[in-house]
Design an enzyme around this catalytic site. Structure first.
Site, PDB file in Angstrom:
ATOM      1  N   ASP A 110     -88.122  -7.594  63.947  1.00 61.09           N
ATOM      2  CA  ASP A 110     -86.879  -8.009  63.631  1.00 61.09           C
ATOM      3  C   ASP A 110     -86.026  -7.030  62.609  1.00 61.09           C
ATOM      4  OD1 ASP A 110     -88.319  -7.555  61.354  1.00 61.09           O
ATOM      5  OD2 ASP A 110     -88.953  -9.465  60.932  1.00 61.09           O
ATOM      6  N   LYS A 163     -94.251  -3.499  48.729  1.00 61.14           N
ATOM      7  CA  LYS A 163     -93.326  -5.150  48.316  1.00 61.14           C
ATOM      8  C   LYS A 163     -93.791  -4.750  46.505  1.00 61.14           C
ATOM      9  CE  LYS A 163     -93.013  -7.200  51.997  1.00 61.14           C
ATOM     10  NZ  LYS A 163     -94.093  -7.361  52.908  1.00 61.14           N
ATOM     11  N   ASP A 219     -83.616  -7.131  58.328  1.00 63.46           N
ATOM     12  CA  ASP A 219     -84.489  -7.637  58.461  1.00 63.46           C
ATOM     13  C   ASP A 219     -83.673  -8.870  58.604  1.00 63.46           C
ATOM     14  OD1 ASP A 219     -86.269  -9.625  59.075  1.00 63.46           O
ATOM     15  OD2 ASP A 219     -87.417  -7.919  58.013  1.00 63.46           O
TER      16      ASP A 219
END
Ligand code: GDD
Ligand code: MG
Length: 364
Positions: A110, A163, A219
């Site tokens: 993506d 993250k 993204d």
């Protein structure tokens, strides 16, 4: 050379579009997302592409056979019976990835950018270690993997934090890697994460480098980012002087960055742009205003509609004097009535909307 594209996940963040097509086949800039990647890989000399999937391969297979033929490359599917995460699929496809000793590319499906595969290969060869990841700078790094460098080395990675909860840096993993086949020895055949397990292990052994991406990156796995990514992609085409774009000399083009399929029909007195893509067989009425939006194939926009920051799904119809904005997404075959206002609506396939949607909502 070889490449593996990670195509798992259900694309839930790109609903309602992904209720109709798997995410990699959703058209970005009038072309299936995955085709941008396959074209760039073929161009860089890749001959074997593995698609690592756990979702609706039957729809993908037909389209991908077409692309394989077009670019003269082999495309194979590696199908997981349970989701293997972002590293497990590499082990599952080991046979293809080890067909020779050359390194292989890995791509998240993506991400969109000017794919720098040739430069990446040259850089990887020059440092001689096991892995290279492409990095880009973002303002909000917390939803990505963040890379921290060794103090005395321009590219060697000291820490990889997926993250991060606290700020550790703003250079993030762009989701594009080049890895030596030896990395496969570090991965077990089980659900496992390249970001959480493989990269940290490579870092400990001083085997992971970063390669800085030039230009734009996004993204595009969710509607808001899909629209932002479309603007970036179109700006990049403008910068390159791409002939794909509709010339600014067309009377209806306003502010540039407009990509219209030749089969689309445009009515009188429209104002289109900036940052608009219009797919095949779309029909636009008279006096229509379009900006920062994506119209997928065979959709219809009736006279005097006003559309901004919106994705109009395949075969959908937007009524006369309708107004759509604020990241509205229409699924396949949606009908928006005349004079209807939609503010940030996400409308599921085959729905007809007859009342205003004043606040962002999912309409099912
Ligand atoms: N085959 C397969 N099997 N693919 C998978 C699976 C699985 O079980 N799980 C995820 N994928 C694929 C997704 O389809 C996507 O192409 C890629 O792996 C990454 O998964 P995402 O769910 O999109 O992850 P993310 O966007 O939260 O984070 C990743 O991408 C960021 C860049 O966009 C990470 O790689 C981050 O470190 C990175 O910064
Ligand atoms: Mg993603």
């Amino acid at each position: 050379m070889k490449a593996l594209i990670l195509v798992g996940g259900f694309g839930t963040r790109l609903r309602p579009l992904t209720l109709t097509l798997p995410k990699p086949l959703v058209e970005f800039g009038n072309k299936p997302m995955i085709l941008h990647q396959i074209e760039a890989l073929a161009e860089a000399g890749v001959t074997d592409v593995v698609l690592a999937v756990n979702y609706r391969p039957e729809i993908m297979e037909g389209r991908l056979a077409e692309f394989a033929e077009k670019f003269g490359i082999n495309i194979t599917f590696s199908i997981e019976t349970e989701p293997l995460g972002t590293a497990g699929p590499l082990k599952l496809a080991e046979k293809v990835l080890r067909k020779d000793d050359s390194p292989f590319f890995v791509l998240n499906s993506d991400v969109i950018c000017d794919f720098p595969f040739k430069d990446l290969a040259a850089f990887h060869k020059a440092h001689g270690d096991e892995g290279t990841i492409v990095v880009t700078k973002v303002e909000e790094p917390s939803k990505y993997g963040v890379v921290v460098h060794k103090k005395n080395h321009p590219s060697r990675i000291d820490r990889f934090v997926e993250k991060p909860v606290e700020f550790v840096g703003n250079r993030i993993n762009a989701g594009l890697y080049l890895l030596n086949t030896s990395v496969l020895d570090r991965i077990e055949l089980r659900p496992t994460s390249i970001e959480q397990e493989t990269f940290p292990a490579l870092v400990v052994d001083n085997q992971l480098h970063s390669f800085d991406l030039e230009g734009y990156w996004m993204d595009v796995g969710q509607p808001k980012d899909f629209l932002t990514g479309t603007c970036l992609y179109l700006s990049s085409l403008t910068k390159q002087g791409s002939k794909l774009l509709t010339p600014a000399s067309e009377p209806y083009v306003y502010g540039g960055n407009v990509l219209i399929d030749p089969s689309a029909k445009i009515g009188k007195n429209c104002r289109i742009g900036p940052n608009v893509t219009i797919g095949p067989n779309v029909v636009i009425g008279d006096g229509v205003r379009l900006q920062r939006c994506v119209l997928l194939s065979a959709s219809k926009v009736r006279d005097h509609a006003w559309i901004k920051s919106t994705i109009v799904g395949w075969n959908s119809t937007v009524g006369r004097w309708a107004r759509l904005e604020n990241v509205t997404v229409l699924g396949d075959d949606v009908t928006i009535g005349d004079e209807i206002y939609v503010n940030g609506g996400s409308v599921l396939p085959h729905k007809t909307i007859k009342a205003n949607v004043d606040v962002p909502a999912i309409i099912m």
